[in-house]
Design an enzyme around this catalytic site. Structure first.
Site, PDB file in Angstrom:
ATOM      1  N   CYS A  81       0.718  -1.136  -0.082  1.00 54.72           N
ATOM      2  CA  CYS A  81      -0.038   0.148   0.143  1.00 54.72           C
ATOM      3  C   CYS A  81       0.881   1.188   0.152  1.00 54.72           C
ATOM      4  O   CYS A  81       1.682   1.554   0.804  1.00 54.72           O
ATOM      5  CB  CYS A  81      -0.797  -0.083   1.121  1.00 54.72           C
ATOM      6  SG  CYS A  81      -1.791   1.556   1.461  1.00 54.72           S
ATOM      7  N   CYS A  87      -0.900   5.957   6.991  1.00 56.91           N
ATOM      8  CA  CYS A  87      -2.433   5.472   7.507  1.00 56.91           C
ATOM      9  C   CYS A  87      -2.383   4.763   8.541  1.00 56.91           C
ATOM     10  O   CYS A  87      -1.407   3.906   8.628  1.00 56.91           O
ATOM     11  CB  CYS A  87      -2.929   4.821   6.138  1.00 56.91           C
ATOM     12  SG  CYS A  87      -4.434   4.260   6.632  1.00 56.91           S
ATOM     13  N   CYS A  90      -3.301  -0.219   8.760  1.00 55.87           N
ATOM     14  CA  CYS A  90      -2.563  -1.206   8.925  1.00 55.87           C
ATOM     15  C   CYS A  90      -1.228  -1.087   9.630  1.00 55.87           C
ATOM     16  O   CYS A  90      -0.427   0.174   9.473  1.00 55.87           O
ATOM     17  CB  CYS A  90      -1.862  -2.008   7.463  1.00 55.87           C
ATOM     18  SG  CYS A  90      -3.484  -2.464   6.696  1.00 55.87           S
ATOM     19  N   GLN A 272     -18.616 -10.608  10.425  1.00 57.33           N
ATOM     20  CA  GLN A 272     -17.292 -10.849  10.434  1.00 57.33           C
ATOM     21  C   GLN A 272     -16.709 -10.226   9.168  1.00 57.33           C
ATOM     22  O   GLN A 272     -16.910 -10.383   8.135  1.00 57.33           O
ATOM     23  CB  GLN A 272     -16.976 -12.272  10.397  1.00 57.33           C
ATOM     24  CG  GLN A 272     -17.476 -12.957  11.742  1.00 57.33           C
ATOM     25  CD  GLN A 272     -16.365 -12.543  13.021  1.00 57.33           C
ATOM     26  OE1 GLN A 272     -15.456 -11.724  12.701  1.00 57.33           O
ATOM     27  NE2 GLN A 272     -16.621 -12.939  14.241  1.00 57.33           N
ATOM     28  N   PHE A 301     -23.692 -14.533  23.000  1.00 50.34           N
ATOM     29  CA  PHE A 301     -23.270 -13.341  22.268  1.00 50.34           C
ATOM     30  C   PHE A 301     -23.310 -13.894  20.675  1.00 50.34           C
ATOM     31  O   PHE A 301     -22.334 -13.613  19.976  1.00 50.34           O
ATOM     32  CB  PHE A 301     -21.866 -12.874  22.458  1.00 50.34           C
ATOM     33  CG  PHE A 301     -21.608 -13.006  24.042  1.00 50.34           C
ATOM     34  CD1 PHE A 301     -21.692 -11.657  24.581  1.00 50.34           C
ATOM     35  CD2 PHE A 301     -21.216 -13.894  24.941  1.00 50.34           C
ATOM     36  CE1 PHE A 301     -21.823 -11.327  25.917  1.00 50.34           C
ATOM     37  CE2 PHE A 301     -21.009 -13.658  26.020  1.00 50.34           C
ATOM     38  CZ  PHE A 301     -21.163 -12.381  26.990  1.00 50.34           C
ATOM     39  N   ASN A 306     -24.429 -16.449  13.186  1.00 54.85           N
ATOM     40  CA  ASN A 306     -23.388 -16.820  12.396  1.00 54.85           C
ATOM     41  C   ASN A 306     -22.939 -18.212  12.822  1.00 54.85           C
ATOM     42  O   ASN A 306     -22.663 -19.231  12.048  1.00 54.85           O
ATOM     43  CB  ASN A 306     -22.186 -15.870  12.675  1.00 54.85           C
ATOM     44  CG  ASN A 306     -20.990 -16.144  11.764  1.00 54.85           C
ATOM     45  OD1 ASN A 306     -21.097 -16.278  10.500  1.00 54.85           O
ATOM     46  ND2 ASN A 306     -19.765 -16.413  12.277  1.00 54.85           N
ATOM     47  N   ASP A 370     -19.171 -16.172  22.198  1.00 55.83           N
ATOM     48  CA  ASP A 370     -18.151 -15.332  21.121  1.00 55.83           C
ATOM     49  C   ASP A 370     -18.357 -13.701  21.421  1.00 55.83           C
ATOM     50  O   ASP A 370     -19.073 -13.035  21.101  1.00 55.83           O
ATOM     51  CB  ASP A 370     -18.856 -15.332  19.667  1.00 55.83           C
ATOM     52  CG  ASP A 370     -17.868 -14.533  18.636  1.00 55.83           C
ATOM     53  OD1 ASP A 370     -16.930 -14.083  19.306  1.00 55.83           O
ATOM     54  OD2 ASP A 370     -18.233 -14.512  17.641  1.00 55.83           O
ATOM     55  N   CYS A 396     -12.033 -12.042  20.486  1.00 55.82           N
ATOM     56  CA  CYS A 396     -11.322 -11.017  19.861  1.00 55.82           C
ATOM     57  C   CYS A 396     -10.098 -10.452  20.809  1.00 55.82           C
ATOM     58  O   CYS A 396      -9.705  -9.153  20.444  1.00 55.82           O
ATOM     59  CB  CYS A 396     -12.331 -10.013  19.131  1.00 55.82           C
ATOM     60  SG  CYS A 396     -13.299  -9.185  20.396  1.00 55.82           S
TER      61      CYS A 396
END
Length: 438
Positions: A81, A87, A90, A272, A301, A306, A370, A396
């Site tokens: 990139c 930025c 990332c 996701q 959750f 999903n 989750d 996460c």
């Protein structure tokens, strides 16, 4: 004038020192040692020597900025990139993907070992494409008065300023190709100075866009957005506030597939970001739970189903519990259109006292959860009371996964398997899943 002094304030020694990194942290920062202290240096890879300058100093560690790199690691690669380094989206495009995954897996293993005393392996890593994986993104909008131009982009690294983004290789190509024509369209609007942000989402039946506008849009602006929609085959939704949503098109509802099932979602619903990793994650959870036709499963959750719906195809019954009402409604709708009448969804706050909630009075022999980044400390004791054969925890946040794991281990469960999920390549985000069994 009275002056106040802080006797504990630590003066940062800003002279230049030479260090060699021997590791990476989860954020992609080089980890070095100097005079017994850990030094974190953004942009430095293991094995690389560099001159650095301290920017922040604590008792146990310090942060430093890279002044001059004196050697290059074989794991250093050219970022794809052109905005990388400015930025803030990332942080690790300069790091070979294998090293990114190895470092994140090591961090996950370390956190679990430190919190529980259990040594685990987080490999093999569940992974997908290194680029072109992101099917949802939120871009900031800012009108520059002097330049008379609307900037569309992501936040700069460690700043609230926007970087004007013309390309973004981590986006799905179908979304990346919209960036420049979208910028041209928004700059042509009468309301160009009164736009908040824009979200791009790629459903399996096509891309969609949500435009947050701060004032009512004129008919002329809506016509221009309608033309953009037709020319680029993108569904356009207008958001006058955080709750309302107006569709400019008579297009079908967005949906995606998981495990061969069709899940309809509202444009603002959480899905996701990485489709390929999501498919593998769901498959791994089903395999770990070793689902049988007589199982009764609890999915905490659960979002809009999903995991719930794929589980429901196999077992006797599954109950999904979720705190967001719109997700519960979509979960119920998705169960109906997929002809799964053994699934129930409950709208309940899992951060409140759960013991009086209807689902808590039921029995389950297997559990999946989750939670968000805060983890699931409020429900862990109840999971233990259910005495399920197996528990799959999708996380996460490795810190809260490690913390909550301790509760299961103290109740007699064992960690059977852990997997790191490379859901967000080139970033510091670390997703994972773990299997517990009695």
């Amino acid at each position: 004038m009275v002056q106040f002094y802080s006797p504990n304030r630590r003066t940062v020694n800003r002279h230049i020192i030479t260090v060699t990194a021997d590791n990476l942290d989860a954020q992609g920062q080089g980890v070095a040692r100097h005079q017994g202290k850990t030094i974190f240096v953004a942009g430095l890879l293991p094995g690389e020597q560099a001159q650095v300058q301290l920017t922040e100093e604590k008792r146990q560690f310090a942060k430093a900025k890279l002044v001059k790199r004196l050697s290059d690691s074989p794991y250093r690669v050219n970022p794809r990139c052109p905005h990388f380094g400015v930025c803030g989206g990332c942080q690790q495009q300069h790091v070979a993907p294998d090293l990114q995954r190895e470092s994140k897996a090591s961090v996950l293993e370390h956190l679990i070992r430190r919190e529980t005393g259990v040594t685990v392996s987080a490999k093999p890593v569940i992974l997908g494409p290194e680029y072109g994986y992101r099917r949802r993104a939120r871009l900031g909008l800012h009108y520059q008065i002097k330049q008379r131009q609307l900037v569309i982009g992501f936040r700069q690294n460690q700043s609230n300023e926007l970087v004007a983004i013309k390309e973004c290789p981590v986006l799905r190509p179908e979304l990346e190709q919209l960036l420049q024509p979208l910028s041209q369209c928004l700059n042509s609007l009468k309301a160009v100075k009164r736009l908040g942000h824009v979200e791009l989402v790629l459903a399996d039946n096509g891309p969609l866009m949500i435009l947050r506008h701060l004032d009512p849009l004129k008919r002329e602006d809506k016509e221009k957005l309608g033309t953009f929609s037709v020319q680029h085959n993108v569904a356009v939704y207008l958001a006058a506030d955080e709750t309302s949503l107006e569709s400019l098109n008579e297009l079908p509802e967005p949906w995606y597939q998981v495990d061969g099932l069709k899940l309809v979602f509202s444009p603002r619903d959480f899905i996701q970001v990485n489709d390929q990793v999501n498919q593998q994650m769901v498959a791994q959870a089903i395999e770990w739970l070793d689902l049988q036709p007589n199982d009764n499963v609890l999915d905490l959750f659960c979002g809009m189903g999903n995991f719930t719906l794929p589980i429901g195809r196999i077992v006797q019954s599954v109950v999904g519990v979720e705190g967001v009402a719109t997700l519960v409604a979509n979960g119920q709708y998705n169960a109906k259109i997929n002809n799964l009448d053994n699934i129930s969804f409950c709208h309940e706050n899992l951060e409140a006292d759960i013991h009086h909630q209807p689902w808590a009075k039921l029995g389950f022999n297997k559990v999946l959860l989750d939670p968000a980044r805060a983890g699931a400390v409020g429900v862990m004791s109840h999971i233990v009371e259910l005495v399920p054969e197996k528990v799959v925890y999708v996380s996460c946040n490795p810190t809260t996964l490690a913390r909550d794991s301790k509760i299961l281990l103290e109740a007699g469960y064992q960690i059977i398997s852990v997997r790191m999920l490379d859901m967000f390549p080139h970033t510091g985000h670390l997703e994972s899943m773990a299997l517990f069994s009695r």
